[in-house]
Scaffold this motif. Structure first.
Motif, PDB file in Angstrom:
ATOM      1  N   PHE A 321     140.498  78.023 -33.253  1.00 35.37           N
ATOM      2  CA  PHE A 321     139.503  78.448 -34.238  1.00 35.37           C
ATOM      3  C   PHE A 321     139.998  79.669 -34.999  1.00 35.37           C
ATOM      4  O   PHE A 321     139.871  79.749 -36.231  1.00 35.37           O
ATOM      5  N   GLY A 322     140.580  80.620 -34.277  1.00 35.43           N
ATOM      6  CA  GLY A 322     141.025  81.855 -34.902  1.00 35.43           C
ATOM      7  C   GLY A 322     142.144  81.659 -35.907  1.00 35.43           C
ATOM      8  O   GLY A 322     142.154  82.296 -36.968  1.00 35.43           O
ATOM      9  N   VAL A 323     143.093  80.766 -35.617  1.00 34.10           N
ATOM     10  CA  VAL A 323     144.215  80.583 -36.545  1.00 34.10           C
ATOM     11  C   VAL A 323     143.843  79.701 -37.729  1.00 34.10           C
ATOM     12  O   VAL A 323     144.533  79.722 -38.757  1.00 34.10           O
ATOM     13  N   LEU A 324     142.725  78.946 -37.611  1.00 33.50           N
ATOM     14  CA  LEU A 324     142.355  78.047 -38.698  1.00 33.50           C
ATOM     15  C   LEU A 324     141.251  78.591 -39.598  1.00 33.50           C
ATOM     16  O   LEU A 324     141.099  78.119 -40.729  1.00 33.50           O
ATOM     17  N   ILE A 325     140.475  79.558 -39.138  1.00 33.21           N
ATOM     18  CA  ILE A 325     139.273  79.960 -39.846  1.00 33.21           C
ATOM     19  C   ILE A 325     139.567  80.560 -41.213  1.00 33.21           C
ATOM     20  O   ILE A 325     138.730  80.501 -42.130  1.00 33.21           O
ATOM     21  N   ASP A 326     140.761  81.125 -41.413  1.00 36.09           N
ATOM     22  CA  ASP A 326     141.087  81.699 -42.713  1.00 36.09           C
ATOM     23  C   ASP A 326     141.671  80.671 -43.673  1.00 36.09           C
ATOM     24  O   ASP A 326     142.059  81.014 -44.802  1.00 36.09           O
ATOM     25  N   GLY A 327     141.742  79.403 -43.241  1.00 35.93           N
ATOM     26  CA  GLY A 327     142.193  78.335 -44.128  1.00 35.93           C
ATOM     27  C   GLY A 327     143.690  78.208 -44.247  1.00 35.93           C
ATOM     28  O   GLY A 327     144.180  77.387 -45.031  1.00 35.93           O
ATOM     29  N   LYS A 328     144.446  78.995 -43.469  1.00 32.90           N
ATOM     30  CA  LYS A 328     145.913  78.949 -43.544  1.00 32.90           C
ATOM     31  C   LYS A 328     146.485  78.829 -42.139  1.00 32.90           C
ATOM     32  O   LYS A 328     146.214  79.677 -41.285  1.00 32.90           O
ATOM     33  N   LEU A 329     147.264  77.797 -41.907  1.00 34.56           N
ATOM     34  CA  LEU A 329     147.974  77.632 -40.636  1.00 34.56           C
ATOM     35  C   LEU A 329     149.422  78.023 -40.891  1.00 34.56           C
ATOM     36  O   LEU A 329     150.223  77.231 -41.385  1.00 34.56           O
ATOM     37  N   SER A 330     149.758  79.263 -40.573  1.00 31.89           N
ATOM     38  CA  SER A 330     151.065  79.810 -40.926  1.00 31.89           C
ATOM     39  C   SER A 330     152.141  79.377 -39.940  1.00 31.89           C
ATOM     40  O   SER A 330     151.860  78.857 -38.846  1.00 31.89           O
ATOM     41  N   TRP A 331     153.384  79.643 -40.344  1.00 30.08           N
ATOM     42  CA  TRP A 331     154.515  79.352 -39.465  1.00 30.08           C
ATOM     43  C   TRP A 331     154.423  80.177 -38.187  1.00 30.08           C
ATOM     44  O   TRP A 331     154.733  79.685 -37.088  1.00 30.08           O
ATOM     45  N   THR A 332     153.982  81.426 -38.299  1.00 30.35           N
ATOM     46  CA  THR A 332     153.835  82.283 -37.122  1.00 30.35           C
ATOM     47  C   THR A 332     152.767  81.744 -36.179  1.00 30.35           C
ATOM     48  O   THR A 332     152.941  81.768 -34.955  1.00 30.35           O
ATOM     49  N   ASP A 333     151.651  81.249 -36.730  1.00 36.83           N
ATOM     50  CA  ASP A 333     150.602  80.655 -35.903  1.00 36.83           C
ATOM     51  C   ASP A 333     151.147  79.459 -35.123  1.00 36.83           C
ATOM     52  O   ASP A 333     150.885  79.321 -33.918  1.00 36.83           O
ATOM     53  N   GLN A 351     149.955  68.213 -34.350  1.00 39.04           N
ATOM     54  CA  GLN A 351     149.375  67.198 -35.232  1.00 39.04           C
ATOM     55  C   GLN A 351     147.855  67.263 -35.226  1.00 39.04           C
ATOM     56  O   GLN A 351     147.209  67.160 -36.280  1.00 39.04           O
ATOM     57  N   ASP A 352     147.286  67.462 -34.027  1.00 40.28           N
ATOM     58  CA  ASP A 352     145.829  67.583 -33.925  1.00 40.28           C
ATOM     59  C   ASP A 352     145.334  68.837 -34.654  1.00 40.28           C
ATOM     60  O   ASP A 352     144.308  68.801 -35.348  1.00 40.28           O
ATOM     61  N   ILE A 353     146.054  69.945 -34.496  1.00 44.41           N
ATOM     62  CA  ILE A 353     145.644  71.195 -35.133  1.00 44.41           C
ATOM     63  C   ILE A 353     145.767  71.099 -36.648  1.00 44.41           C
ATOM     64  O   ILE A 353     144.897  71.572 -37.390  1.00 44.41           O
ATOM     65  N   GLU A 354     146.830  70.466 -37.124  1.00 46.40           N
ATOM     66  CA  GLU A 354     147.005  70.288 -38.571  1.00 46.40           C
ATOM     67  C   GLU A 354     145.904  69.417 -39.156  1.00 46.40           C
ATOM     68  O   GLU A 354     145.443  69.654 -40.275  1.00 46.40           O
ATOM     69  N   GLN A 355     145.471  68.401 -38.402  1.00 49.74           N
ATOM     70  CA  GLN A 355     144.372  67.563 -38.868  1.00 49.74           C
ATOM     71  C   GLN A 355     143.068  68.354 -38.936  1.00 49.74           C
ATOM     72  O   GLN A 355     142.295  68.223 -39.907  1.00 49.74           O
ATOM     73  N   LEU A 356     142.815  69.209 -37.934  1.00 49.56           N
ATOM     74  CA  LEU A 356     141.643  70.075 -37.968  1.00 49.56           C
ATOM     75  C   LEU A 356     141.693  71.001 -39.177  1.00 49.56           C
ATOM     76  O   LEU A 356     140.669  71.240 -39.829  1.00 49.56           O
ATOM     77  N   SER A 357     142.878  71.507 -39.487  1.00 45.24           N
ATOM     78  CA  SER A 357     143.036  72.394 -40.643  1.00 45.24           C
ATOM     79  C   SER A 357     142.723  71.660 -41.938  1.00 45.24           C
ATOM     80  O   SER A 357     142.041  72.195 -42.816  1.00 45.24           O
ATOM     81  N   ARG A 358     143.214  70.426 -42.076  1.00 47.83           N
ATOM     82  CA  ARG A 358     142.945  69.648 -43.293  1.00 47.83           C
ATOM     83  C   ARG A 358     141.459  69.362 -43.443  1.00 47.83           C
ATOM     84  O   ARG A 358     140.908  69.444 -44.553  1.00 47.83           O
ATOM     85  N   GLU A 359     140.800  69.028 -42.343  1.00 51.43           N
ATOM     86  CA  GLU A 359     139.365  68.740 -42.396  1.00 51.43           C
ATOM     87  C   GLU A 359     138.579  69.988 -42.808  1.00 51.43           C
ATOM     88  O   GLU A 359     137.664  69.908 -43.641  1.00 51.43           O
TER      89      GLU A 359
END
Length: 368
Positions: A321-333, A351-359
């Motif tokens: 939740f913390g790494v996705l809430i700002d709308g950016k999944l960075s390389w460091t994350d 893959q699951d986290i990237e899908q959550l980010s897209r949604e």
């Protein structure tokens, strides 16, 4: 119930803030305020498209207005002789002043359309909601998305903001992107001159930079819109998530002791200049009665590995939740989460986290 006062707003914003306050009194459908319905998504998508097209057009128009008059009336833009220490220099003073005027007009037009776009998105989403106890604060936060002002609340956490931008922040941001366009134009002109030499006509090279100005203008406007959308979705998303965590783990000292460690590990405590990260830290701190002055151990992975499985899974939810809430999944994350996965204390794959980010970025909520 908020009073929705505009007394604290600067005079230049009073009219816009009054309009926003009035528009927010319209009843809103009973859907989740942090999930965009089909109508909201469609209107926002069209607003973004219209604004990006106008921003790109302004870039092309600016290049046209800069070079076309110089080709039609070259005498008017002749170099001006300047005597310095007995030496005469030919300087294009008229061209420089004319270019500066065009940049001033273009930047102000971009500011106007960005503010209009953000205001329309707020109107469509009916945000902040009338019953929100922090209505005025959210109203100011959304205005900041267009003006990119600094968030003074970060001082509470003793963190020096990395992007301490005053009111002219977004103006500087737009000027920076115009500088990038100018450098792109210079690079392509240099390349064309080296490849084709004297066969390259000035009439052609003058306008070769138009696509670059169009691109960078549109990209800057997209960034402003993205920030505004995150500021719309983040507050209630964070509140719902933190309340759910508190209902389950509010009395568990082991879980509570890992919250700030988790935020520190993901870098959220260091990114309080980011509105969503700031709001998440503040909400967790207030809800769980945490003390941000407590010394962190720096051994988050080891402490997490020694925790019960149920605690680990909930902390995992907080991490994602913390790494996705700002709308950016960075390389460091990604790197930090992969390290935890290799240590066996993290179960979700990228893959699951990237899908959550897209949604989430598509306005369909952050369901973890």
């Amino acid at each position: 119930m908020s009073t929705r006062s505009t007394q604290n707003f600067n005079s230049l914003d009073n009219l816009a803030m009054r309009y926003l306050s009035q528009s927010l009194t319209v009843p809103h459908p009973t859907d989740e305020p942090y999930v965009l319905n089909d109508l909201e998504s469609r209107v926002i998508r069209r607003t973004k498209t219209a604004t990006l097209v106008v921003a790109a057009f302004l870039g092309i128009l600016g290049v046209t207005l800069l070079y076309l008059p110089q080709q039609i009336w070259p005498v008017f833009f002749s170099d001006t002789p300047i005597t310095i220490s007995g030496s005469v220099y030919e300087l294009p003073l008229i061209t420089i002043l004319y270019g500066a005027l065009l940049v001033y007009i273009e930047v102000n037009l971009l500011l106007a359309i960005n503010r209009w776009g953000v205001k329309l998105i707020m109107h469509v989403c009916q945000f902040p909601r009338n019953h929100d106890a922090q209505y005025d604060r959210h109203l100011r936060a959304l205005a900041d998305a267009a003006l990119e002002e600094s968030n003074k609340g970060i001082i509470r956490f003793g963190v020096d903001p990395y992007l301490h931008l005053p009111r002219w922040g977004v103006t500087f941001f737009l000027l920076l992107n115009l500088a990038k366009a100018a450098l792109s134009e210079l690079a392509i002109k240099t390349m064309l001159t080296q490849v084709a030499g004297r066969y390259v006509f000035r009439q052609m090279t003058d306008f070769v930079g138009a696509p670059f100005y169009a691109f960078w203008n549109a990209w800057a406007s997209w960034r402003v819109f993205h920030e505004a959308q995150i500021r719309i979705m983040a507050p209630t998303t964070i509140r719902e998530f933190v309340n759910e965590l508190y209902d389950e783990w509010g009395k568990d000292d082991q879980f509570r002791s890992l919250i700030l460690e988790a935020l520190h590990y993901t870098g959220i405590l260091k990114r309080q200049y980011n509105y969503a990260n700031f709001l998440l830290t503040e909400t967790l701190t207030d809800r769980f009665a945490l003390k941000t002055t407590d010394t962190l151990t720096g051994h988050f992975a080891e402490r997490l590995a020694a925790s019960p499985a149920t605690v680990r899974l909930s902390i995992e939810r907080l991490l994602v939740f913390g790494v996705l809430i700002d709308g950016k999944l960075s390389w460091t994350d990604r790197k930090r989460l992969k390290i935890l996965r290799r240590k066996g204390v993290f179960t979700l794959d990228m893959q699951d986290i990237e899908q959550l980010s897209r949604e989430y970025n598509a306005g369909r909520g952050l369901w973890i």
